[in-house]
Motif scaffolding. Sequence first.
Motif, PDB file in Angstrom:
ATOM      1  N   PHE A 130       0.825  -1.192   0.000  1.00 29.52           N
ATOM      2  CA  PHE A 130       0.000   0.000   0.000  1.00 29.52           C
ATOM      3  C   PHE A 130       0.871   1.258   0.000  1.00 29.52           C
ATOM      4  CE2 PHE A 130      -2.869   3.111   1.966  1.00 29.52           C
ATOM      5  CZ  PHE A 130      -3.956   2.962   1.120  1.00 29.52           C
ATOM      6  N   PHE A 131       1.913   1.221   0.845  1.00 31.53           N
ATOM      7  CA  PHE A 131       2.801   2.375   0.971  1.00 31.53           C
ATOM      8  C   PHE A 131       3.464   2.701  -0.363  1.00 31.53           C
ATOM      9  CE2 PHE A 131       7.111   4.001   1.801  1.00 31.53           C
ATOM     10  CZ  PHE A 131       6.787   5.179   2.461  1.00 31.53           C
ATOM     11  N   PHE A 132       3.918   1.665  -1.067  1.00 32.95           N
ATOM     12  CA  PHE A 132       4.588   1.918  -2.342  1.00 32.95           C
ATOM     13  C   PHE A 132       3.601   2.241  -3.455  1.00 32.95           C
ATOM     14  CE2 PHE A 132       8.264   0.270  -0.255  1.00 32.95           C
ATOM     15  CZ  PHE A 132       9.319   0.822  -0.930  1.00 32.95           C
ATOM     16  N   GLY A 133       2.371   1.751  -3.304  1.00 28.26           N
ATOM     17  CA  GLY A 133       1.372   2.025  -4.326  1.00 28.26           C
ATOM     18  C   GLY A 133       0.690   3.351  -4.116  1.00 28.26           C
ATOM     19  N   LEU A 134       0.919   3.961  -2.934  1.00 29.56           N
ATOM     20  CA  LEU A 134       0.208   5.181  -2.549  1.00 29.56           C
ATOM     21  C   LEU A 134       0.327   6.329  -3.550  1.00 29.56           C
ATOM     22  CD1 LEU A 134      -1.627   5.832  -0.210  1.00 29.56           C
ATOM     23  CD2 LEU A 134       0.289   6.902   0.974  1.00 29.56           C
TER      24      LEU A 134
ATOM     25  N   GLY B 132      -4.632   9.565  -8.613  1.00 32.77           N
ATOM     26  CA  GLY B 132      -5.879   9.269  -9.311  1.00 32.77           C
ATOM     27  C   GLY B 132      -5.689   8.436 -10.569  1.00 32.77           C
ATOM     28  N   GLN B 133      -4.539   7.776 -10.658  1.00 32.21           N
ATOM     29  CA  GLN B 133      -4.279   6.998 -11.864  1.00 32.21           C
ATOM     30  C   GLN B 133      -4.721   5.548 -11.726  1.00 32.21           C
ATOM     31  OE1 GLN B 133      -0.120   8.118 -11.808  1.00 32.21           O
ATOM     32  NE2 GLN B 133      -0.276   8.677 -13.950  1.00 32.21           N
ATOM     33  N   LEU B 134      -5.317   5.238 -10.578  1.00 32.45           N
ATOM     34  CA  LEU B 134      -5.633   3.838 -10.296  1.00 32.45           C
ATOM     35  C   LEU B 134      -6.508   3.213 -11.381  1.00 32.45           C
ATOM     36  CD1 LEU B 134      -5.336   1.522  -8.279  1.00 32.45           C
ATOM     37  CD2 LEU B 134      -7.486   2.247  -7.281  1.00 32.45           C
ATOM     38  N   ALA B 135      -7.561   3.973 -11.752  1.00 35.07           N
ATOM     39  CA  ALA B 135      -8.469   3.437 -12.769  1.00 35.07           C
ATOM     40  C   ALA B 135      -7.729   3.211 -14.080  1.00 35.07           C
ATOM     41  CB  ALA B 135      -9.643   4.390 -12.975  1.00 35.07           C
TER      42      ALA B 135
ATOM     43  N   TYR C 267       0.308   2.054 -18.852  1.00 35.91           N
ATOM     44  CA  TYR C 267       0.883   1.008 -18.006  1.00 35.91           C
ATOM     45  C   TYR C 267      -0.207   0.180 -17.336  1.00 35.91           C
ATOM     46  CZ  TYR C 267       5.076   3.685 -18.757  1.00 35.91           C
ATOM     47  OH  TYR C 267       6.120   4.331 -19.337  1.00 35.91           O
ATOM     48  N   GLY C 268      -1.289  -0.033 -18.053  1.00 36.23           N
ATOM     49  CA  GLY C 268      -2.421  -0.739 -17.455  1.00 36.23           C
ATOM     50  C   GLY C 268      -2.142  -2.208 -17.260  1.00 36.23           C
ATOM     51  N   ILE C 269      -2.718  -2.793 -16.206  1.00 34.86           N
ATOM     52  CA  ILE C 269      -2.508  -4.211 -15.948  1.00 34.86           C
ATOM     53  C   ILE C 269      -3.748  -5.009 -16.306  1.00 34.86           C
ATOM     54  CG2 ILE C 269      -0.776  -3.873 -14.163  1.00 34.86           C
ATOM     55  CD1 ILE C 269      -3.089  -4.461 -12.152  1.00 34.86           C
ATOM     56  N   TYR C 270      -4.675  -4.391 -17.037  1.00 32.47           N
ATOM     57  CA  TYR C 270      -5.920  -5.082 -17.380  1.00 32.47           C
ATOM     58  C   TYR C 270      -5.672  -6.395 -18.131  1.00 32.47           C
ATOM     59  CZ  TYR C 270     -10.725  -5.806 -18.797  1.00 32.47           C
ATOM     60  OH  TYR C 270     -11.957  -6.352 -18.986  1.00 32.47           O
ATOM     61  N   PRO C 271      -4.740  -6.419 -19.103  1.00 35.04           N
ATOM     62  CA  PRO C 271      -4.497  -7.706 -19.792  1.00 35.04           C
ATOM     63  C   PRO C 271      -4.046  -8.801 -18.830  1.00 35.04           C
ATOM     64  CG  PRO C 271      -3.389  -5.915 -20.935  1.00 35.04           C
ATOM     65  CD  PRO C 271      -3.936  -5.342 -19.677  1.00 35.04           C
TER      66      PRO C 271
ATOM     67  N   LYS D 136       6.013   0.817 -10.692  1.00 37.16           N
ATOM     68  CA  LYS D 136       4.879   1.198  -9.840  1.00 37.16           C
ATOM     69  C   LYS D 136       3.652   0.346 -10.136  1.00 37.16           C
ATOM     70  CE  LYS D 136       6.298   5.884  -8.902  1.00 37.16           C
ATOM     71  NZ  LYS D 136       6.574   7.048  -9.741  1.00 37.16           N
ATOM     72  N   SER D 137       3.505  -0.049 -11.405  1.00 36.49           N
ATOM     73  CA  SER D 137       2.326  -0.851 -11.737  1.00 36.49           C
ATOM     74  C   SER D 137       2.366  -2.208 -11.048  1.00 36.49           C
ATOM     75  CB  SER D 137       2.214  -1.041 -13.249  1.00 36.49           C
ATOM     76  OG  SER D 137       3.176  -1.971 -13.679  1.00 36.49           O
ATOM     77  N   ILE D 138       3.598  -2.631 -10.666  1.00 33.38           N
ATOM     78  CA  ILE D 138       3.751  -3.907  -9.970  1.00 33.38           C
ATOM     79  C   ILE D 138       2.970  -3.935  -8.655  1.00 33.38           C
ATOM     80  CG2 ILE D 138       5.451  -5.424  -8.887  1.00 33.38           C
ATOM     81  CD1 ILE D 138       5.891  -5.346 -11.753  1.00 33.38           C
ATOM     82  N   PHE D 139       2.977  -2.758  -7.965  1.00 33.71           N
ATOM     83  CA  PHE D 139       2.306  -2.755  -6.656  1.00 33.71           C
ATOM     84  C   PHE D 139       0.815  -2.937  -6.808  1.00 33.71           C
ATOM     85  CE2 PHE D 139       5.896   0.224  -6.327  1.00 33.71           C
ATOM     86  CZ  PHE D 139       6.745  -0.714  -5.809  1.00 33.71           C
TER      87      PHE D 139
END
Lengths: 292, 285
Positions: free
Chosen positions: B31-35, B41-44, B58-62, B254-257
């Motif tokens: 959580f701390f690294f993903g904060l 607001g890029q989460l979506a 850098y979406g992880i949807y796939p 960052k997308s890893i978190f």
Amino acid sequence: MRKTIESCITFFSWGALFLLLMALFTLIAYLIQKGADSIQLSLFFGDTTPLDALLLRRQVFDGLFPAIAGTFILIACSMLIAIPIGVAGGIYMAEYCKGKLKPLFNLTFDILAGIPSIVVGLAGLLLTILLNRHFPRQIAPCLLLSCLCLALLVLPYLIRTTQTALESIDPLIRKTAPALGASRSQNITLVLLPHSISDIISGIILATGRCAEDTAVIMLTGVVATAGFPRSLLGQYEALPFYIYYISSQYTGPEELANGFGAAIILLLLCIGLLGLALWIQRRFTTFLLFR
Amino acid sequence: MLRSYSPSEYLFFTAAVFSGLLTAAVFGFLFFFGLPLLQSGQLADVLFSSWAPGKGLYGIYPMLLSSLTLATLSMLISFPISLGCSFIITALAPLRLRRVLLALIRVMTGIPTVVYSFAALFFLVPLMRNLIGHGSGMSILTAAPVLALVIAPTMILFFVNSFNKVSPRFTLAAEALGCSKIQKILYIILPQAWPGVINGILLGFGRAMGDTMVSLMLAGNSTAMPEAVTDSARTLTAHIALVLAFDFDSMEFKSIFVCGLSLYLLTALLMLLFRLSTAYFSQAR
């Protein structure tokens, strides 16, 4: 009609079993057929004489010895960390934990058991990055970090097996010593633990097998393809499961590939051996909680 | 209630609390690294866009989709097989064979996934390459049966265990009335033990989602959106495993978190469901 459905399901069940065993034995037979020839002394020690390698007089470069040694040190250190905490936690859960705390702890340990191993490895990697901000260039992924992460990975198994072993003791045995005036801790150390020791030990061995096979955790926390015999806890190291993964993607010729098959057979034997030992200690084939 | 605590109790309590805190700590780290990503607001964007670093996406949807597809597909293969095997081990086979099979299934839980994947990589992948006719042979369809083999023992053991918990009063009564073995399973044991079957599915699905080596070695790791099960795909776990290829300050890293967090939350949710259903069904009885 009913009869037809019933015999269909019976037939299907036997078919399912046959399919599962076929798949299992096909893969294992393939592995043995490809790797059996490579299992010789040179697979372990390369060109170095075994005595020199074992006494650490000379480094082994093209053998499995450093990887096997790395795996064993990894197992030993992680279990050294995990066993005291896990068994103590299990004793607390079975003997002391009461009221609303118990479901909370149960859920917590379930979640811990469910965390994918790669996420545990990622947490370890993040720990080093975090520490690096405060102590620049002193902390890197290393053997100790891998041990800590593996210990975290097997902790819930140890807690659960200890807890289950203690909770399944016959109430008759549980109540005799206190009725004769023994204190609670005397009851635990002198009666309950000795009575369930075989279950606890087989749980520990199962956890050891889990340490030996896990690849995802160590991939992110310091294992490398060539490091030689691990010299220090703060250095990088080799391990058997990672060697197999590395060979699968980076092999340069049929000889290295054969080594990979050999390593896979050795890891398979190690894990099955540990499991067989656990079963033998347990003596009866009751199923465990946490069927991984 | 007043109670005197002994020092040993404190020691045991500390160990339990420490283990509990570690569970929270893993979440805390992620959580701390993903904060920063969550705050901006890029989460979506990260969750629902595709992966194209060249275009700044850098979406992880796939990966999310591949993980779910692979886990579902392997469950579809593994569940009927596991149920069939658990029928055999519970009642259909003769007693001695049952013991042997149960021991064999327990030994199967100890076989390293990396060994399965290694053997399948050189045995199954060439077969699939010929079968599919294009690509490298590494695809979701290649990884699914191997993953099914990996999770089958987990489910079989759980099913057998919950079947065995059905009170002998029922099964003995049924046998006395002259029902056959398969009738005993279908009309007595299964209606009694079906919550166990659901819990076994939850556990198996969690394990299928969390497995790294099978998908990393057999699914092909392509970051493109998988359009068919014969396409190469990268799962969440494999995406994390390939993290070291990235720079630690990059957006890729960052997308890893978000991957880690989604996996953590997903498995935690499965476990919560597992606990709730166990509590619910044991109360209902």
